[in-house]
Design a protein around this motif. Structure first.
Motif, PDB file in Angstrom:
ATOM      1  N   ASP A 216       5.901  12.585  -6.977  1.00  0.00           N
ATOM      2  CA  ASP A 216       6.320  13.072  -8.301  1.00  0.00           C
ATOM      3  C   ASP A 216       7.589  12.372  -8.724  1.00  0.00           C
ATOM      4  N   GLN A 217       7.619  12.022  -9.973  1.00  0.00           N
ATOM      5  CA  GLN A 217       8.837  11.378 -10.488  1.00  0.00           C
ATOM      6  C   GLN A 217       9.867  12.428 -10.843  1.00  0.00           C
TER       7      GLN A 217
ATOM      8  N   GLU B 245       3.376   5.490  -5.915  1.00  0.00           N
ATOM      9  CA  GLU B 245       3.143   5.537  -7.361  1.00  0.00           C
ATOM     10  C   GLU B 245       2.067   6.557  -7.714  1.00  0.00           C
ATOM     11  N   GLU B 246       1.100   6.714  -6.810  1.00  0.00           N
ATOM     12  CA  GLU B 246       0.013   7.654  -7.087  1.00  0.00           C
ATOM     13  C   GLU B 246       0.413   9.102  -6.774  1.00  0.00           C
ATOM     14  N   PHE B 247       1.184   9.279  -5.710  1.00  0.00           N
ATOM     15  CA  PHE B 247       1.360  10.642  -5.202  1.00  0.00           C
ATOM     16  C   PHE B 247       2.762  11.227  -5.306  1.00  0.00           C
TER      17      PHE B 247
ATOM     18  N   LYS C 168      -2.600  14.422  -0.179  1.00  0.00           N
ATOM     19  CA  LYS C 168      -1.512  13.443  -0.308  1.00  0.00           C
ATOM     20  C   LYS C 168      -1.109  12.870   1.051  1.00  0.00           C
TER      21      LYS C 168
ATOM     22  N   ASP D 177       0.830  -1.216   0.000  1.00  0.00           N
ATOM     23  CA  ASP D 177       0.000   0.000   0.000  1.00  0.00           C
ATOM     24  C   ASP D 177       0.860   1.259   0.000  1.00  0.00           C
TER      25      ASP D 177
ATOM     26  N   SER E  13      11.065   3.479  -6.837  1.00  0.00           N
ATOM     27  CA  SER E  13       9.811   4.031  -6.393  1.00  0.00           C
ATOM     28  C   SER E  13       9.654   3.886  -4.873  1.00  0.00           C
TER      29      SER E  13
ATOM     30  N   HIS F  58       3.818   1.476  -1.258  1.00  0.00           N
ATOM     31  CA  HIS F  58       4.356   1.546  -2.612  1.00  0.00           C
ATOM     32  C   HIS F  58       3.312   2.136  -3.572  1.00  0.00           C
ATOM     33  N   LYS F  59       2.056   1.681  -3.447  1.00  0.00           N
ATOM     34  CA  LYS F  59       0.966   2.198  -4.290  1.00  0.00           C
ATOM     35  C   LYS F  59       0.758   3.693  -4.044  1.00  0.00           C
ATOM     36  N   TRP F  60       0.825   4.081  -2.776  1.00  0.00           N
ATOM     37  CA  TRP F  60       0.711   5.510  -2.429  1.00  0.00           C
ATOM     38  C   TRP F  60       1.803   6.301  -3.162  1.00  0.00           C
TER      39      TRP F  60
ATOM     40  N   MET G  92      -3.906  10.671   2.656  1.00  0.00           N
ATOM     41  CA  MET G  92      -4.010   9.342   2.046  1.00  0.00           C
ATOM     42  C   MET G  92      -3.053   8.327   2.689  1.00  0.00           C
TER      43      MET G  92
END
Lengths: 109, 109
Positions: A108-109, A104-106, B88, A98, B14, A100-102, B91
């Motif tokens: 910035d790259q 990926e969603e939030f 952000k 979760d 990531s 990690h998913k956070w 979450m």
């Protein structure tokens, strides 16, 4: 007020305990790498970018002491040592996924 | 093999980004404290055990730069500054609560 303060202290200590165990720079990357299954020391060292041998030894020992990681030594020639997750460590999987998913969603790259 | 290696690197970067943001000693305690709602600097300092002023300033600045925490300054006398979580940051709540629950279930007291 007293109740609220106690609640805070109680919470903080418990979260602090958790962060003492998994809050270091390398704990989560090591645990994540072991979600796939058992790994030898050299495999862990190869898989986790930028970790050095001394840190990996130290972190694995700490995770073993906290019963998150299990260390098995086999009397092969040369000797083999394998690391895997105990139930306690495996139960971190959904939480780390979760997180990690956070990211990926939030993040910035 | 190449594919597996790329997948590992992609993941690590990531997760590394995530841990760079929330993996420090104080980030999660600060974020947790803000789940309750906005807080003044002095309230944060009082609520988070053992954090010192310099660290709290530094961590809040980092969390603000990463758009997890929002800083609002009010032109009162004396000036008031309030900190709260952006979307952000909010979450992260279920993840940090799950981490806390994991600790309560698995971490020895």
């Amino acid at each position: 007020m007293a109740v609220k303060k106690n609640k805070n202290i109680e919470f903080k200590c418990s979260l602090k305990d958790v962060l003492d165990i998994v809050g270091g720079k390398w704990s989560i990357p090591i645990i994540y790498t072991l979600f796939d299954g058992k790994k030898r020391f050299s495999e862990l060292e190869r898989t986790i970018p930028n970790i050095n041998t001394r840190m990996l030894v130290k972190e694995l020992k700490k995770l073993e002491e906290n019963r998150i990681v299990k260390r098995e030594a086999f009397a092969t020639v040369p000797p083999t040592v394998e690391y895997s997750l105990n139930h306690k460590g495996m139960m971190l999987k959904p939480i780390i996924m979760d997180l990690h998913k956070w990211g990926e969603e939030f993040v910035d790259q």
